[in-house]
Design an enzyme around this catalytic site. Structure first.
Site, PDB file in Angstrom:
ATOM      1  N   ARG A  89       0.381   9.346   6.478  1.00 16.40           N
ATOM      2  CA  ARG A  89       1.316   8.297   6.071  1.00 16.40           C
ATOM      3  C   ARG A  89       1.902   8.547   4.688  1.00 16.40           C
ATOM      4  O   ARG A  89       2.920   7.968   4.327  1.00 16.40           O
ATOM      5  CB  ARG A  89       0.598   6.934   6.044  1.00 16.40           C
TER       6      ARG A  89
ATOM      7  N   GLU B 147      -1.520   3.508   2.744  1.00 18.27           N
ATOM      8  CA  GLU B 147      -1.796   4.855   2.219  1.00 18.27           C
ATOM      9  C   GLU B 147      -0.725   5.316   1.233  1.00 18.27           C
ATOM     10  O   GLU B 147      -1.024   6.009   0.264  1.00 18.27           O
ATOM     11  CB  GLU B 147      -1.917   5.860   3.361  1.00 18.27           C
TER      12      GLU B 147
ATOM     13  N   LYS C  59     -12.712 -12.663  14.628  1.00 14.45           N
ATOM     14  CA  LYS C  59     -13.138 -11.327  15.062  1.00 14.45           C
ATOM     15  C   LYS C  59     -14.529 -11.405  15.664  1.00 14.45           C
ATOM     16  O   LYS C  59     -15.389 -12.122  15.168  1.00 14.45           O
ATOM     17  CB  LYS C  59     -13.126 -10.351  13.875  1.00 14.45           C
TER      18      LYS C  59
END
Lengths: 620, 620
Positions: free
Chosen positions: B396, B368, B284
């Site tokens: 979600r 979630e 990243k």
């Protein structure tokens, strides 16, 4: 002499611990007898409950409930548990008004840890329960019993993925009954199957070999990979590394109908000091031939004759059947039509479609989220997907409905079965949230048929006339009382006016129209004329429907749905925008969960039946 | 001479195919430069986009978009893709009103297959796209690019679990950047880690040995299991059997910054004739030191100085910060307080809690659904869980909110951040659905603070005074304009009356109160007195608040939420029940998705800003 000499003596799970091997075997037989008798009379879930009799007995023999907390994923495998935890006497009231719930229910017993009706939540709940015990320094195990079907739901995996290293008080029991609600084709089933068969290993070995010929340049690395893979696959024959990869000690598989073996393996699990997955193999419907032979039919079943297994009152015509006929006739003419179900081919009436159009039929397992996004992908590339799903289970895909359907402006059809009151299944299964869920989402039409023909017409309109996605919501069971020779007019709304002039208007939709219509007849006989505005397309509301309602001084809106976020509240704002100054009374289900009862009793309870409507308007 | 000699020449992905190795390397450098410059100026997602530069180039060099369909899970890794598919010129407008979206957007380009903003959907969508190609006999591959973080979301697994045997046109690329949005502790990360290390193998071997001593009776079977396990684990060092178990050919891992290796492995994937998982390792923030060193900070970032990496305008006070201070002070005094996040510790302000209360902090990954049910389990055993989550991501868990929170009558606190307009993130991230989602669910209180102090008070009330679960919804960023010396009164509603008598009333809540208050001042100067009813607890509505409103003839309701299913519609019915006959105008967001823009522009667009309120009431 009593039919249940041992079961009668079991008032708490502790009473099981003193039983010897023979008595425990006999207890299992009594449990089966009681479950079969009760379900034959009241209807309910049979196959799954017969499959876990020995497992449930073994659990309560070894563990100490409620200090040890046992959770059943999808409560419909909890009948033996209920019979062993002080509910033998009341068990005859199963699924009746004021009676024992068909699912686990904390209000019934301290041994029911959670209400559980929807799939794949038990591991997540168990993680929470187990973690809380750790934080508070409390003793006891937390045991989640989950069927292989429920393992196809994403949350089960999220749960498995979140048992932290020190969760040594967490035991996950996989009830591998070789069949989830429907034979599910997804690859996890295959993965479990590997434990039982070496076929896949040989097949893939040949496949690898064949491919090698065609990809010479990478022959060596791939051959190496196969050498390793061989062991991996052989290992998989012995235990699926799937669970080990997720950090669990994996135990099993074990014969789920052998009490000794069950006891041994559960004892090992308690001794390991690590989160364990215990893989238990059971047979759905075990001990009742008709259910063993057709476990899917006996998954959820109405009253039946025990000797023959035949249903006592044949199911007859239903909206599910009307949907089935419609989608098959569409698919016959249009190759773009596909059908998707989340493990509910029988309940939704898709089994005929599955037979006739195998390559256009997709049972994705208990995975509503995937089903919705998958439909979106299909639609993007020119297919017309129809997702047949129970109202209550579509709740799983709310986010996907917003981001993957509405926002994409693609055309997917949602055939929403069991919309509205569902009767005996109770709190966790009522279809009362789909309207608040869908109404707020842009560009999804919602239709509410009152007759089979309307369902078919609305399907046609959704597939061929509407620009975006549509939901057609229809109830469990059959048609309501309809005016003689009732013909759908194919409009967004229909009007039923009494002969005399009136300033009173009833607005409603779906099967509630039947009660409104009966009320209209009764009121007109009593000299109280009232007109009816029947909404066919309930989202968006046609401007003319609003203008029509403006012509009245008193409006009663009857809605078989949750009140907050329903169509009744929305219609009221539309009237306000046009300056409506008359009265407006809205009857719907407000801020509560509907308990098991006959559907007719549920209409009465919430003031949506003929009687209530007549009374409202007589007093108004 | 141009800064982007090669990138300028790329008008379609086909243009990449003619580049030689050196030019392709140079192209990657130019892409990085352009992405860094643009995000430094406009803000946006940096770390993830810098990580997939080579991968994106390799994909477009080998595949033929849009015939081959490439989907990026969570669009925030799509910047390089956008720059390579004809959007180089407009890229400077990234995330601005009318400009390029920060996520994939089909309205922008035929190369953007889906709007994608929420995690873990790409594989399901790809399954649908690939299946549709099969059904229609169309050529082309479907490639899903998904980060390891997104693999912690259940739908990703549902998708992986549903690639049917003949999905030879499906390629899943796992972008394993060793860090999802936050360092996620869940075991899948461990599972991928096994590919990079043999530690776990030896650790577990010793563990097994140790345990064997204590469980003699089953010594033999377990020892056998280990012998097999050895191979399985060794195999896992070479490739994770996790994906093989799910029926995929597994390829990798490969260095995601090595174009040659990437090209080779992708080519193999296209030749296998089976569904493939390609495991790509990336870094990243690759190529920009500040982002490589603190990838989480640069995940989503505001404008910054390129040389230093320092933010240009420091974030300052925010509701997230106020929440962070509040929960930490609660946890200090109360050991039952736990915090849960779905991979958003920084965004929600939980990183401080994580440092101070490590054992009461749970980052469950992008899960979630699990988070909500997990909280339910914690609460059942006496913990007070606080789930900090963005409004849009809570979508979600709609089903879990109904069945696992509301129905269980347990106390879980939902700290809903980014509620309302969110600005530049646009369509997929607006926090406009949480009210319609929550309002229809029984027994969940909803609070809407307008100030930091209110947030803190409402948290206290939710944790210690309310019987059931509560949601506190607060906006991104800071406080609105408040009356001088504004003091929360701790009531369910507050009243702000002008000196002169008036029959006009504004009803609103949350930060919209700031605009209503400004409007009130402006109107009073113009000799148009209007009073304000500020709702603090928006569900349930206090009966006195309704009675107060009954005293007015003209009501304007301003709601920073979707209109259908919102509080404005509900409040109107409560008024009707009391016989209100005055006018009622409701301003909210109706049936549309809000595009990227400044938050202030979004308030203006939907008539919720000071100007609009003044105009409404002057004309009313």
């Amino acid at each position: 002499m009593s039919n249940y000499p041992i079961l009668e003596q079991i008032n708490t799970p502790e009473d099981i611990k003193s039983l010897d091997a023979a008595q425990t075997e006999a207890l299992c037989a009594e449990l089966r007898k009681k479950i079969i008798e009760t379900v034959a009379h009241n209807g309910g879930h049979l196959s799954s409950n017969l499959g876990v009799v020995e497992l449930t007995v073994a659990l309560h023999k070894l563990f100490h409930s409620p200090e040890d907390e046992i959770i059943f994923d999808v409560g419909h495998q909890c009948y033996a548990h209920k019979l062993l935890t002080g509910r033998f006497e009341q068990f005859g009231t199963l699924r009746t008004k004021g009676g024992i719930s068909g699912f686990t229910n904390p209000e019934e017993s301290e041994h029911d840890i959670f209400y559980s009706g929807h799939s794949s939540t038990s591991i997540s709940a168990a993680c929470g329960l187990a973690r809380a015990k750790k934080l508070k320094g409390e003793k006891g195990f937390v045991v989640a019993v989950i069927g292989d079907g429920s393992l196809t739901g994403g949350e089960a995996y999220e749960g498995l993925n979140n048992a932290y290293e020190d969760a040594d008080n967490l035991i996950v029991i996989i009830n591998d009954n070789k069949m989830s609600i429907s034979q599910n084709k997804s690859s996890l089933a295959t993965s479990l199957a590997k434990i039982r068969s070496t076929k896949r290993y040989f097949r893939s070995k040949q496949r690898f070999r064949a491919i090698l010929k065609h990809v010479p340049i990478i022959g060596i690395p791939i051959r190496n990979r196969i050498v390793k893979a061989k062991y991996a696959l052989k290992g998989a024959l012995y235990h699926s590394s799937f669970f080990e990869d997720l950090g669990y000690v994996y135990l099993g598989p074990v014969d789920g109908h052998n009490l000794t073996r069950l006891n041994d393996i559960l004892e090992i699990a308690t001794l390991r000091g690590e989160p364990c997955v215990v893989h238990v193999e059971t047979i759905k419907g075990k001990g009742y031939a008709p259910a063993e032979n057709d476990p899917e039919h006996f998954h959820g079943v109405g009253p039946f004759d025990i000797t023959t297994g035949q249903s006592i009152k044949p199911s007859g015509e239903s909206f599910s059947k009307a949907f089935s006929d419609t989608i098959c006739s569409f698919a016959q003419k249009d190759k773009r039509i596909c059908a998707v179900t989340a493990a509910m081919p029988t309940g939704t009436g898709l089994e005929h479609f599955a037979e006739q159009f195998e390559n256009r039929y997709f049972d994705v397992g208990i995975a509503e989220q995937h089903a919705v996004t998958f439909c979106s992908g299909l639609a993007k590339n020119g297919i017309i997907p129809i997702f047949a799903v129970y109202s209550t289970f579509l709740q799983r895909a709310y986010d996907q409905l917003i981001d993957d359907i509405s926002l994409q402006k693609l055309k997917v059809i949602f055939a929403i079965d069991r919309a509205g009151f569902v009767g005996s299944d109770g709190q966790t299964h009522q279809g009362l949230f789909d309207i608040p869920m869908l109404a707020g989402i842009p560009d999804i039409n919602i239709f509410a048929p009152a007759s089979f023909e309307e369902l078919s017409n609305m399907m046609y309109r959704s597939v061929y006339k509407e620009a975006f996605s549509s939901a057609i919501r229809y109830p469990r069971g059959g048609e309501c009382v309809l005016p003689e020779g009732y013909q759908p007019d194919g409009k967004d709304y229909s009007v039923f006016e009494s002969e005399q002039k009136t300033d009173k208007l009833i607005i409603t939709f779906g099967r509630t129209f039947g009660f409104a219509y009966e009320a209209q007849q009764r009121l007109s006989e009593a000299g109280i004329p009232v007109n009816i505005l029947k909404l066919n397309k309930i989202k968006p509301i046609h401007a003319e429907a609003v203008r029509y309602a403006l012509g009245y001084d008193a409006i009663w809106f009857y809605e078989e749905s949750m009140k907050i976020g329903g169509i009744g509240e929305h219609f009221h704002i539309l009237l306000a925008n046009e300056g409506y100054k008359g009265s407006y009374a809205l009857s719907a289900v407000e801020d509560t969960f509907v308990k098991p009862a006959e559907v007719s009793e549920q209409f009465k309870e919430f003031g949506l039946d003929t009687e209530s409507i007549v009374k409202d308007i007589s007093n108004g």
